[in-house]
Design an enzyme around this catalytic site. Structure first.
Site, PDB file in Angstrom:
ATOM      1  N   SER A 115     -10.030  -1.128   6.820  1.00  0.00           N
ATOM      2  CA  SER A 115      -9.419  -0.872   5.507  1.00  0.00           C
ATOM      3  C   SER A 115      -8.692  -2.045   4.890  1.00  0.00           C
ATOM      4  O   SER A 115      -8.249  -1.964   3.748  1.00  0.00           O
ATOM      5  CB  SER A 115      -8.457   0.316   5.592  1.00  0.00           C
ATOM      6  OG  SER A 115      -9.182   1.517   5.658  1.00  0.00           O
TER       7      SER A 115
ATOM      8  N   LYS B  42       0.858  -1.188   0.000  1.00  0.00           N
ATOM      9  CA  LYS B  42       0.000   0.000   0.000  1.00  0.00           C
ATOM     10  C   LYS B  42       0.894   1.236   0.000  1.00  0.00           C
ATOM     11  O   LYS B  42       1.954   1.239   0.648  1.00  0.00           O
ATOM     12  CB  LYS B  42      -0.889  -0.038   1.252  1.00  0.00           C
ATOM     13  CG  LYS B  42      -1.975   1.028   1.302  1.00  0.00           C
ATOM     14  CD  LYS B  42      -2.873   0.807   2.536  1.00  0.00           C
ATOM     15  CE  LYS B  42      -3.982   1.826   2.647  1.00  0.00           C
ATOM     16  NZ  LYS B  42      -4.879   1.557   3.792  1.00  0.00           N
TER      17      LYS B  42
ATOM     18  N   SER C 275      -9.776   1.427   2.705  1.00  0.00           N
ATOM     19  CA  SER C 275      -8.892   2.247   1.914  1.00  0.00           C
ATOM     20  C   SER C 275      -7.794   1.464   1.170  1.00  0.00           C
ATOM     21  O   SER C 275      -7.199   2.006   0.243  1.00  0.00           O
ATOM     22  CB  SER C 275      -8.218   3.275   2.821  1.00  0.00           C
ATOM     23  OG  SER C 275      -7.410   2.633   3.789  1.00  0.00           O
TER      24      SER C 275
END
Lengths: 105, 503, 502
Positions: B179, B80, B155
């Site tokens: 997330s 990420k 996310s």
């Protein structure tokens, strides 16, 4: 009793986020909705309930030895300054601090 | 030979170790797959081809020298984009950090690389992890591999989509309120949020410091367990004061019997109005599958769970305001040119650099921490946190894990949920886990009868019982596999086999 | 304006101090392992943590926590087992995260005190203590310490394009983060100080204490010890507190005293002319000997403090606290009292020796190596000669004291000997012999010298005979000079008197 536009402007000034007039309206609406969302936590009797600031169980007294950079985290000057938009020589550079009547420290 | 996306992490590491194929071949296959699939998925913000080939070559050289290879030798992994990796930018999908070069490597990334993983690049996300759809990325959308008109969740949407589309074998995400687990559910992959403190946060750009936790995505529980072993093998991280010692052995005990273990369900929650019928049906399937594996179902209650959204939106934004205060355009980040005073430069840099949701969260946090307001919301929220934690403790005295939806619905279409409050409400089933700091994992249960989209079920376990939690997750996966509902390891059908042949 | 002693007859000053001390004797910073250093080129000792880079996390330096606990024990504070670090927010680029990591309502050290002994002229600033002063010329007053908390220092900023490097009118500022993250302890007193002299003495005593603990070099000049003063005044007898002003740039003991004295007089003048004192921060300008307004403080700043989620709570164990206690050496006041009791030193001499750890260490080494009747001479050497030296050993001091005590050399010669052996391993006795500095006790030789001097100094001889007996001192001096310091001044005195009588 919600937040007024003027109060929201004050928060934005504090948080150093420039908002347009239109954004200020949206932000005022948003903040009042968000605060509404938070109301349930005001409905409990919390007398005598200790807060949990850290979800870490009994972990405490975490410290490191006073030893020099064993892991060599110190950054080369080029890396330290590398992501800054304004530098001068070996230093980071900022424009006038008091131009807006901000505080000396 | 087969496409690399047909192999799990363990199979790739074993194949590299055995010399069936080289790490470089796997890396080239992954780059090939990314090239073929990325135009439609857009899971990546940056593909690090150079780093990948270099790491893979190093792995191959180690093998050639007769050295022992790591757990993840040659396994293509994505990170990420809030995780630092030297040689890449770390943008947090924000204009603020558009050109920010990582000055160091995050501990979690380092551990994956130390285990021999091949770094394929950095994945898209909601800006600074504020969001549940990856739509707030400042750069582009990421598309759900199961239906490209739908969001991948967020996310950590880029990481989930990259794994689901078979672009990488594993990916790391971060989970502050769901997330990892929610995009895992939306994309039909396994996603684990370990107990707070299990994985170091050092080098991961903070959102809510007392809530954030890093964890892996994989296409099977075994792959996730292997990644967990790599993440904890080196012990606690001396650079993270909140990191704690956890023994490895996630994979080793994965197949142990769950006979006699108990799973808790909350009958009230099952009837929650927000749940779509297909999500409810998936929960029933999961319960049956666990029962088939010898797990006993008990009823539990978390009476304060309803307040977790309120507590979360007091704690999270406050910590976010504080963590994002450092982005003033002086040492790093976007700097508005031509300003004559510092205050002007700071306010305009932040106005340009942050997107709408990042501004909203920081404004809320700045308000909530103000003198007089702190005692009304932030402090009581931390007291409510104590109540929620006690609820869990009581519940876990009666069961080994609690089963919950990961999200009330399957993935929604782009633009369908634009109201922040509606978006916040969708976190209901995941955030209490972050508030208490417990572990949680999302396991795919199959496709929804109505939407045809993946549905995941969430298991939450007590703090630092993540081994047992993964064992339960594996039992669920095994049960569903045995009943033919899922095929662990599989890639979203539209992308399976597109590019990525292992030559 | 009237002077402060006059003003303080009508007005009572209420003074509180905030003292920041950098823990300069540590190797690394507060929350990272960067080197602590005062003189490296800008941005040399910086890492992701002290540059506040995204993703960086703090880990507290254990030695720093030990140091503050030692400081608390030395000032009779209650050591708090349970405490948190907090984040204190303000947007200012000298703090790289735009918040400072500091402590909240509970600090590691709470509610201590230091007892001040105010003597001499300084005591006269406090008129209500005249009775006690008449008795001993001094008074003792306890000053309460509210708290000592742990925090991190800020970066250094250079303001360019303004006057005197000040921030006002600067067009830009340059930032060096080497100092950012330096372990810093902040001590806050209760408003118990009443005179500028008390404030000055408090700082001096605090500095002696921290130096003795070995936790800082406590240099006001280099800024490793910094002090802000709050002062308000009220009519004598009035219970209510006046409006206070805060004083900055007090970077010497003299500045601290003089700025407070100036500010007390200024406030008195304002009030006596019917004006009001404004709550504001003022800057001491040593060159003009005045304070000027830096900024008005209408509302208190909202720092949005909350417990730092990145740092685990502290729950100090008894074992940790006792380990710190064991590392606290004997403190200056206790040392002074022991020197008076054990060695019969004069209180002022004992205090002076005890106030400097290095001097005290030499004294203690010498005092056990010499005969008891030499101890007063040792004290004399240590008090009057040692401070001017750089590297004199205990053995050299002991030898010198012996030479003095048995009248082998004069005090003037001792000074010269000490200068000669300073920084070497030379034996003082060898130097004395090489240079022929032994005092002459050959009365005939001395008589010759006396006669020469009496002939040369006819004027003084006449004055003496006319009754000005004090002139004998001058004549002894002349004899000493003529004998190149080898004559015994007592003997000269005796011989001169005999000759002048005749």
């Amino acid at each position: 009793m919600g937040l007024t536009r003027k109060e929201v402007r004050g928060i934005a000034e504090y948080a150093r986020i420039a908002l347009t007039e239109a954004e200020l309206d949206e932000m005022t609406t948003y903040l009042n909705e968000a605060i509404e969302l938070l109301q349930p936590i005001r409905e409990y009797n919390l007398t005598g309930v200790a807060p949990t600031f850290h979800p870490i169980g009994d972990l405490s007294n975490v410290m490191a030895a006073d030893e020099l950079d064993a892991n060599d985290r110190a950054l080369e000057l080029g890396v330290a300054l590398g992501n800054a938009a304004s530098t001068q020589g070996r230093a980071f550079r900022v424009p006038s601090i008091l131009g807006d009547g901000g505080g000396d420290r | 030979m087969a496409g690399f996306d047909q192999l799990g992490a363990r199979a790739i590491a074993a194949g590299v170790a055995a010399g069936d194929f080289s790490a470089s071949e796997v890396a080239r296959a992954a780059l090939d797959a990314i090239e073929a699939r990325e135009p439609k998925i857009q899971a990546f913000l940056q593909v690090s081809a150079g780093l990948a080939l270099k790491a893979a070559a190093a792995t191959d050289a180690r093998r050639a020298a007769g050295e022992e290879l790591g757990l993840l030798a040659g396994v293509p992994v994505a990170f990420k984009d809030n995780m630092h990796l030297l040689g890449t930018r770390t943008t947090c999908a924000s204009l603020m950090l558009e050109h920010y070069e990582s000055p160091f490597t995050a501990t979690c990334v380092r551990r994956m690389l130390d285990a021999g993983a091949t770094p394929m690049g950095k994945t898209n996300m909601d800006e600074f992890a504020f969001g549940s759809s990856t739509e707030s990325s400042a750069f582009h959308r990421t598309y759900n591999p199961w239906d490209i008109t739908c969001v991948p969740g967020g996310s950590s949407g880029g990481s989930a989509a990259a794994v689901a589309a078979g672009e990488v074998t594993l990916a790391l995400g971060s989970d502050t309120g769901g997330s990892i687990r929610q995009p895992a559910s939306f994309c039909g992959v396994v996603g684990m949020k370990p107990t707070y403190g299990v994985v170091s946060r050092y080098g991961v750009v903070a959102f809510g410091s007392s809530l954030d936790q890093v964890g892996p995505f994989g296409r099977s529980v075994a792959d996730v367990a292997l990644a967990m072993d790599a993440l904890v093998a080196a012990g606690r991280d001396p650079f993270d004061s909140t990191s704690q010692e956890v023994p490895a052995g996630f994979l080793a005990h994965l197949e142990a019997s769950v006979e006699g273990m108990r799973v808790g369900i909350m009958p009230d929650l099952m009837g929650h109005e927000a749940l779509t019928p297909e999500v409810r049906a998936a929960l029933d399937d999961a319960r049956v599958a666990l029962g088939d594996q010898g797990v006993e179902v008990v009823e539990v209650d978390l009476p304060h769970m309803a307040s977790s959204i309120a507590a979360y939106y007091a704690i999270g934004p406050s910590e976010a305001f504080s963590n994002l205060a450092r982005f003033d355009g002086v040492r790093f980040g976007y700097q508005q040119p031509g300003c004559t005073t510092l205050a002007e430069q700071t306010a305009l840099s932040r106005a340009y650099g942050f997107g709408a949701e990042a501004k909203r969260r920081q404004m809320l946090g700045a308000y909530l921490l103000a003198a007089g307001v702190y005692d009304k919301y932030y402090y009581p929220a931390q007291q409510v946190r104590t109540l929620i934690t006690s609820d869990y403790r009581r519940a876990f005295a009666r069961c080994d894990a609690i089963m919950l939806p990961a999200a009330p619905t399957t993935a929604w279409c782009f633009g369908e949920v634009s109201d922040p409050m509606q978006m916040y409400a969708s976190d209901l089933f995941t955030i209490s886990c972050n508030i208490a700091g417990n572990g949680g994992v999302c396991v795919p249960v199959g496709l929804g009868a109505d939407t045809g989209m993946p549905i995941g079920v969430q298991l939450q376990g007590p703090a630092f019982q993540d081994h047992k939690l993964l064992r339960m997750a594996r039992a669920l996966e095994r049960g569903l596999e045995e009943s033919g509902r899922i095929k662990p390891g599989s890639v979203a059908p539209a992308f399976a086999g597109k590019g990525g042949e292992l030559a | 304006m009237r002077n402060v002693r006059e003003v303080l007859r009508d007005w009572e000053a209420v003074i509180g101090l905030e003292v920041h001390t950098e823990l300069t004797t540590l190797k690394t910073k507060m929350f990272c392992d960067c080197r602590l250093s005062h003189d490296d080129p800008p941005n040399t000792n910086v890492c992701p943590v002290c540059l506040g880079m995204p993703g960086a996390l703090p880990v507290p330096n254990e030695r720093a926590i030990e140091a503050i606990v030692m400081a608390g024990i030395a000032t009779d504070c209650q050591i708090q087992r349970r405490s948190y670090f907090y984040r204190k927010h303000y947007f200012y680029p000298d703090m790289s995260k735009n918040y400072q990591t500091t402590q909240g309502p509970v600090a590691f050290c709470m509610h201590g005190h230091l007892d001040l002994e105010v003597t001499g002229q300084g005591a006269e600033e406090r008129p209500e203590f005249t009775v006690e002063k008449a008795a001993g010329g001094s008074y003792v007053v306890p000053i309460r310490i509210l708290r000592i908390h742990m925090e991190e220092d800020a970066a250094k900023m250079v303001h360019v394009g303004g006057t005197e490097g000040r921030i006002t009118s600067a067009s830009e500022s340059l930032i060096d983060y080497n100092r950012c993250g330096t372990p810093l302890i902040e001590l806050v007193t209760e408003p118990d100080l009443r005179t500028p002299e008390e404030a000055r003495l408090f700082m001096e005593q605090l500095r002696q204490t921290f130096r003795t603990l070995g936790i800082s070099d406590c240099s006001l000049e280099n800024g490793s010890m910094r002090c802000d003063g709050n002062v308000s005044i009220r009519r004598r007898g009035d219970e209510r507190l006046g409006t206070k002003t805060e004083m900055k740039n007090l970077n010497s003991f003299k500045a601290l005293h003089d700025a407070l004295a100036y500010e007390i007089c200024r406030q008195a003048e304002v009030l006596e002319e019917g004006g009001v004192v404004c709550q504001e921060t003022r800057h001491w300008e040593p060159s003009r000997r005045r304070t000027v307004v830096m900024r008005a403080k209408e509302t208190s700043d909202d720092y949005r403090m909350y417990p730092d989620p990145d740092l685990a709570p502290f729950d100090l164990s008894d074992e940790f606290i006792e380990r710190c206690r064991a590392r606290v050496p004997e403190l200056p006041l206790a040392k002074r009292d022991r020197y008076v009791a054990d060695y019969g030193l004069k209180r002022a001499d004992a205090a002076q020796i005890a106030s400097n750890p290095a001097v005290a260490a030499i004294f203690e080494e010498v005092v056990v190596a010499v005969a008891k009747d030499v101890i007063p001479t040792v004290a004399n050497v240590v008090v009057n000669l040692l401070p001017a030296t750089r590297a004199v050993t205990a053995a050299q001091v002991a030898s010198l004291a012996d030479l003095l005590a048995n009248n082998t050399i004069t005090f003037a010669a001792a000074r010269e000997v000490l200068e000669t052996v300073d920084g070497t391993d030379a034996n003082p006795e060898t130097v004395v012999d090489e240079r022929g500095m032994r005092q002459s006790t050959d009365t005939d030789a001395l008589k010759t010298t006396v006669d020469e001097v009496l002939i040369r100094c006819a004027d003084q001889v006449r004055q003496y005979r006319e009754g000005n007996r004090r002139v004998i001192g001058f004549l002894v001096g002349q004899c000493m000079k003529a004998s190149h310091g080898t004559g015994n001044p007592k003997l000269f005195n005796q011989l001169l008197r005999e000759r002048l009588k005749g």
